[in-house]
Design a protein around this motif. Structure first.
Motif, PDB file in Angstrom:
ATOM      1  N   GLY A 274       0.811  -1.213   0.000  1.00 26.31           N
ATOM      2  CA  GLY A 274       0.000   0.000   0.000  1.00 26.31           C
ATOM      3  C   GLY A 274       0.841   1.257   0.000  1.00 26.31           C
ATOM      4  O   GLY A 274       2.028   1.229   0.313  1.00 26.31           O
ATOM      5  N   GLY A 275       0.204   2.380  -0.329  1.00 26.66           N
ATOM      6  CA  GLY A 275       0.952   3.639  -0.366  1.00 26.66           C
ATOM      7  C   GLY A 275       0.232   4.788  -1.034  1.00 26.66           C
ATOM      8  O   GLY A 275       0.849   5.771  -1.433  1.00 26.66           O
ATOM      9  N   GLY A 276      -1.090   4.697  -1.150  1.00 26.15           N
ATOM     10  CA  GLY A 276      -1.849   5.812  -1.707  1.00 26.15           C
ATOM     11  C   GLY A 276      -1.674   5.972  -3.213  1.00 26.15           C
ATOM     12  O   GLY A 276      -1.106   5.108  -3.893  1.00 26.15           O
ATOM     13  N   VAL A 277      -2.139   7.091  -3.725  1.00 24.99           N
ATOM     14  CA  VAL A 277      -2.018   7.399  -5.151  1.00 24.99           C
ATOM     15  C   VAL A 277      -0.545   7.474  -5.541  1.00 24.99           C
ATOM     16  O   VAL A 277      -0.142   7.005  -6.609  1.00 24.99           O
ATOM     17  CB  VAL A 277      -2.733   8.729  -5.474  1.00 24.99           C
ATOM     18  N   ALA A 278       0.262   8.045  -4.665  1.00 26.38           N
ATOM     19  CA  ALA A 278       1.700   8.125  -4.920  1.00 26.38           C
ATOM     20  C   ALA A 278       2.300   6.728  -5.014  1.00 26.38           C
ATOM     21  O   ALA A 278       3.169   6.466  -5.853  1.00 26.38           O
ATOM     22  CB  ALA A 278       2.391   8.918  -3.812  1.00 26.38           C
ATOM     23  N   GLY A 279       1.835   5.823  -4.163  1.00 25.31           N
ATOM     24  CA  GLY A 279       2.337   4.456  -4.166  1.00 25.31           C
ATOM     25  C   GLY A 279       2.015   3.723  -5.450  1.00 25.31           C
ATOM     26  O   GLY A 279       2.835   2.944  -5.957  1.00 25.31           O
ATOM     27  N   ILE A 280       0.832   3.960  -5.988  1.00 25.21           N
ATOM     28  CA  ILE A 280       0.454   3.338  -7.264  1.00 25.21           C
ATOM     29  C   ILE A 280       1.424   3.774  -8.355  1.00 25.21           C
ATOM     30  O   ILE A 280       1.970   2.955  -9.093  1.00 25.21           O
ATOM     31  CB  ILE A 280      -0.988   3.719  -7.653  1.00 25.21           C
ATOM     32  N   ALA A 281       1.636   5.082  -8.454  1.00 21.05           N
ATOM     33  CA  ALA A 281       2.525   5.625  -9.485  1.00 21.05           C
ATOM     34  C   ALA A 281       3.948   5.119  -9.297  1.00 21.05           C
ATOM     35  O   ALA A 281       4.630   4.767 -10.270  1.00 21.05           O
ATOM     36  CB  ALA A 281       2.497   7.150  -9.437  1.00 21.05           C
ATOM     37  N   TRP A 282       4.403   5.056  -8.055  1.00 25.05           N
ATOM     38  CA  TRP A 282       5.764   4.623  -7.756  1.00 25.05           C
ATOM     39  C   TRP A 282       5.973   3.159  -8.133  1.00 25.05           C
ATOM     40  O   TRP A 282       6.969   2.800  -8.758  1.00 25.05           O
ATOM     41  CB  TRP A 282       6.055   4.844  -6.277  1.00 25.05           C
ATOM     42  N   GLU A 283       5.048   2.298  -7.754  1.00 22.20           N
ATOM     43  CA  GLU A 283       5.177   0.870  -8.054  1.00 22.20           C
ATOM     44  C   GLU A 283       5.153   0.612  -9.557  1.00 22.20           C
ATOM     45  O   GLU A 283       5.911  -0.219 -10.066  1.00 22.20           O
ATOM     46  CB  GLU A 283       4.076   0.086  -7.342  1.00 22.20           C
ATOM     47  N   LEU A 284       4.286   1.329 -10.260  1.00 20.46           N
ATOM     48  CA  LEU A 284       4.268   1.197 -11.718  1.00 20.46           C
ATOM     49  C   LEU A 284       5.581   1.690 -12.310  1.00 20.46           C
ATOM     50  O   LEU A 284       6.100   1.118 -13.274  1.00 20.46           O
ATOM     51  CB  LEU A 284       3.092   1.978 -12.303  1.00 20.46           C
ATOM     52  N   GLY A 285       6.136   2.764 -11.715  1.00 20.62           N
ATOM     53  CA  GLY A 285       7.425   3.268 -12.161  1.00 20.62           C
ATOM     54  C   GLY A 285       8.528   2.246 -11.954  1.00 20.62           C
ATOM     55  O   GLY A 285       9.403   2.071 -12.820  1.00 20.62           O
ATOM     56  N   VAL A 286       8.513   1.568 -10.815  1.00 25.76           N
ATOM     57  CA  VAL A 286       9.517   0.530 -10.535  1.00 25.76           C
ATOM     58  C   VAL A 286       9.463  -0.559 -11.603  1.00 25.76           C
ATOM     59  O   VAL A 286      10.493  -0.953 -12.177  1.00 25.76           O
ATOM     60  CB  VAL A 286       9.292  -0.090  -9.136  1.00 25.76           C
ATOM     61  N   LEU A 287       8.283  -1.050 -11.872  1.00 23.08           N
ATOM     62  CA  LEU A 287       8.124  -2.130 -12.849  1.00 23.08           C
ATOM     63  C   LEU A 287       8.511  -1.677 -14.256  1.00 23.08           C
ATOM     64  O   LEU A 287       9.146  -2.423 -15.011  1.00 23.08           O
ATOM     65  CB  LEU A 287       6.689  -2.651 -12.825  1.00 23.08           C
ATOM     66  N   PHE A 288       8.153  -0.442 -14.591  1.00 24.08           N
ATOM     67  CA  PHE A 288       8.523   0.082 -15.905  1.00 24.08           C
ATOM     68  C   PHE A 288      10.037   0.234 -16.010  1.00 24.08           C
ATOM     69  O   PHE A 288      10.636  -0.086 -17.049  1.00 24.08           O
ATOM     70  CB  PHE A 288       7.844   1.422 -16.157  1.00 24.08           C
ATOM     71  N   GLY A 289      10.667   0.721 -14.941  1.00 23.14           N
ATOM     72  CA  GLY A 289      12.116   0.872 -14.946  1.00 23.14           C
ATOM     73  C   GLY A 289      12.816  -0.456 -15.157  1.00 23.14           C
ATOM     74  O   GLY A 289      13.814  -0.542 -15.894  1.00 23.14           O
ATOM     75  N   ILE A 290      12.310  -1.507 -14.534  1.00 21.41           N
ATOM     76  CA  ILE A 290      12.875  -2.845 -14.731  1.00 21.41           C
ATOM     77  C   ILE A 290      12.724  -3.263 -16.189  1.00 21.41           C
ATOM     78  O   ILE A 290      13.641  -3.814 -16.800  1.00 21.41           O
ATOM     79  CB  ILE A 290      12.182  -3.866 -13.808  1.00 21.41           C
ATOM     80  N   SER A 291      11.561  -2.978 -16.761  1.00 23.22           N
ATOM     81  CA  SER A 291      11.282  -3.407 -18.136  1.00 23.22           C
ATOM     82  C   SER A 291      12.181  -2.714 -19.152  1.00 23.22           C
ATOM     83  O   SER A 291      12.457  -3.270 -20.222  1.00 23.22           O
ATOM     84  CB  SER A 291       9.814  -3.146 -18.484  1.00 23.22           C
ATOM     85  N   GLU A 292      12.633  -1.520 -18.837  1.00 19.47           N
ATOM     86  CA  GLU A 292      13.498  -0.804 -19.783  1.00 19.47           C
ATOM     87  C   GLU A 292      14.845  -1.492 -19.954  1.00 19.47           C
ATOM     88  O   GLU A 292      15.408  -1.503 -21.061  1.00 19.47           O
ATOM     89  CB  GLU A 292      13.712   0.633 -19.300  1.00 19.47           C
ATOM     90  N   LEU A 293      15.375  -2.053 -18.880  1.00 19.79           N
ATOM     91  CA  LEU A 293      16.694  -2.690 -18.937  1.00 19.79           C
ATOM     92  C   LEU A 293      16.615  -4.207 -19.074  1.00 19.79           C
ATOM     93  O   LEU A 293      17.498  -4.817 -19.677  1.00 19.79           O
ATOM     94  CB  LEU A 293      17.493  -2.326 -17.682  1.00 19.79           C
ATOM     95  N   GLU A 294      15.599  -4.791 -18.500  1.00 17.11           N
ATOM     96  CA  GLU A 294      15.440  -6.256 -18.540  1.00 17.11           C
ATOM     97  C   GLU A 294      13.987  -6.582 -18.890  1.00 17.11           C
ATOM     98  O   GLU A 294      13.192  -6.985 -18.051  1.00 17.11           O
ATOM     99  CB  GLU A 294      15.802  -6.879 -17.191  1.00 17.11           C
ATOM    100  N   PRO A 295      13.607  -6.397 -20.144  1.00 20.81           N
ATOM    101  CA  PRO A 295      12.202  -6.589 -20.537  1.00 20.81           C
ATOM    102  C   PRO A 295      11.653  -7.984 -20.257  1.00 20.81           C
ATOM    103  O   PRO A 295      10.510  -8.124 -19.845  1.00 20.81           O
ATOM    104  CB  PRO A 295      12.205  -6.270 -22.040  1.00 20.81           C
ATOM    105  N   GLU A 296      12.461  -9.020 -20.481  1.00 19.33           N
ATOM    106  CA  GLU A 296      11.972 -10.379 -20.239  1.00 19.33           C
ATOM    107  C   GLU A 296      11.787 -10.635 -18.745  1.00 19.33           C
ATOM    108  O   GLU A 296      10.866 -11.344 -18.329  1.00 19.33           O
ATOM    109  CB  GLU A 296      12.943 -11.399 -20.835  1.00 19.33           C
ATOM    110  N   LEU A 297      12.663 -10.050 -17.946  1.00 17.01           N
ATOM    111  CA  LEU A 297      12.530 -10.161 -16.498  1.00 17.01           C
ATOM    112  C   LEU A 297      11.231  -9.505 -16.044  1.00 17.01           C
ATOM    113  O   LEU A 297      10.471 -10.080 -15.263  1.00 17.01           O
ATOM    114  CB  LEU A 297      13.718  -9.494 -15.802  1.00 17.01           C
ATOM    115  N   ALA A 298      10.967  -8.309 -16.533  1.00 15.29           N
ATOM    116  CA  ALA A 298       9.747  -7.594 -16.150  1.00 15.29           C
ATOM    117  C   ALA A 298       8.504  -8.380 -16.550  1.00 15.29           C
ATOM    118  O   ALA A 298       7.541  -8.478 -15.778  1.00 15.29           O
ATOM    119  CB  ALA A 298       9.723  -6.205 -16.801  1.00 15.29           C
ATOM    120  N   GLU A 299       8.542  -8.960 -17.727  1.00 14.90           N
ATOM    121  CA  GLU A 299       7.400  -9.758 -18.197  1.00 14.90           C
ATOM    122  C   GLU A 299       7.184 -10.959 -17.292  1.00 14.90           C
ATOM    123  O   GLU A 299       6.047 -11.318 -16.968  1.00 14.90           O
ATOM    124  CB  GLU A 299       7.633 -10.210 -19.634  1.00 14.90           C
ATOM    125  N   SER A 300       8.277 -11.574 -16.860  1.00 10.01           N
ATOM    126  CA  SER A 300       8.159 -12.721 -15.966  1.00 10.01           C
ATOM    127  C   SER A 300       7.624 -12.303 -14.599  1.00 10.01           C
ATOM    128  O   SER A 300       6.837 -13.024 -13.989  1.00 10.01           O
ATOM    129  CB  SER A 300       9.529 -13.401 -15.804  1.00 10.01           C
TER     130      SER A 300
END
Length: 292
Positions: free
Chosen positions: A9-35
């Motif tokens: 949990g973490g509010g509206v900011a937490g939603i944006a942050w968690e999506l940012g984390v996952l997107f950041g992973i996908s930029e460098l390791e796309p297959e990892l993010a997909e998994s």
């Protein structure tokens, strides 16, 4: 090998942050993010339940990330002071050491506090979901029965609409109205634990993404205690650093916190991506592994 993703949990900011984390992973390791987003089990609590519903919908991570920069938002702006809210909750549960009694007291408070109309809040939650149907993969959404104080884990087999499950999990006591499901009132799953990571026991790999600092104080549901239930090298936690905390601002429920929170999360994801490859252990080697 069973892999689980835990979103806190973490509010509206937490939603944006968690999506940012996952997107950041996908930029460098796309297959990892997909998994990761295709994990055998996703456990979502509060803001994490919204993120879980979004990433399991099939919508592209880049699109979910970009949405955090939109000037248009159906989120409702509220005044919120974390210190004041925490102090109020502490007064409610002062002297009580029983977890159930504590949750019952908070539930009673939630049901007696005037907030916006429940249907209005449900409409906001509905706009967060790219799809209204439960995904095919295992998704567990946590909430707490406001009267009994018992944990409720909603799944596709619960006979509950996805939007209602997420509404229940995001029903922060004193901020948003409890969600009514089957004649029962439910409040935020974070009342038990901001992560509920212990529900992933039995998994071989557990990745926890939480917009909290590593040294964040816990009144109940300590993540540190939950992680002790797992075997060595089973868990990995991505926490919010100082820059992320600053991005959240004083009101994590403010829609204006989304942009900077997403950017801060993206930085965490990019910084963590390479180190996560060996931890997550994909069934097939990543392209980046073959190329190294």
């Amino acid at each position: 090998m069973k892999r689980s993703l835990v979103l806190a949990g973490g509010g509206v900011a937490g939603i944006a942050w968690e999506l940012g984390v996952l997107f950041g992973i996908s930029e460098l390791e796309p297959e990892l993010a997909e998994s990761i987003i295709s994990a055998d089990l996703i456990i979502g609590t509060s803001a994490g339940s919204a993120v879980a519903a979004q990433i399991s919908s099939g919508q592209d991570l880049a699109a979910l990330y970009e949405a955090q920069f939109s000037a248009e938002s159906n989120e409702i702006m509220i005044d919120f002071d974390a210190t004041t809210h925490a102090s109020l909750v502490e007064k409610l549960i002062h002297g009580s050491e029983d977890d159930i009694e504590i949750r019952q007291a908070i539930g009673k408070f939630a049901m007696s506090t005037a907030t916006i109309e429940e249907e209005q809040r449900r409409s906001v939650i509905a706009t967060r979901l790219p799809k209204q149907e439960w995904p095919a993969q295992a998704l567990w959404i946590t909430a707490v029965d406001a009267e009994s104080g018992e944990l409720e884990v909603f799944t596709s087999d619960s006979g509950v609409q996805l939007v209602d499950a997420v509404s229940a999990s995001c029903a922060v006591p004193g901020i948003w109205p409890p969600a009514t499901i089957g004649g029962r009132k439910f409040i935020d799953g974070g009342v038990r634990s901001t992560t509920n990571a212990d529900l992933a026991i039995g998994s071989d790999r557990v990745l926890v993404i939480t917009p909290s600092a590593p040294d964040a104080p816990y009144r109940w549901g300590s993540l540190e205690n939950e992680l002790q239930s797992f075997g060595p090298d089973t868990t990995r936690v991505l926490y919010a650093n100082t820059s992320s905390q600053a991005a959240f601002g004083s009101n994590p429920f403010s829609p204006s916190s989304r942009r900077q929170s997403a950017i801060a999360g993206r930085a965490i994801g990019r910084a963590s991506a390479e180190g996560l490859v060996s931890f997550w252990v994909l069934r097939a080697p990543l392209k980046s592994e073959k190329e190294r």
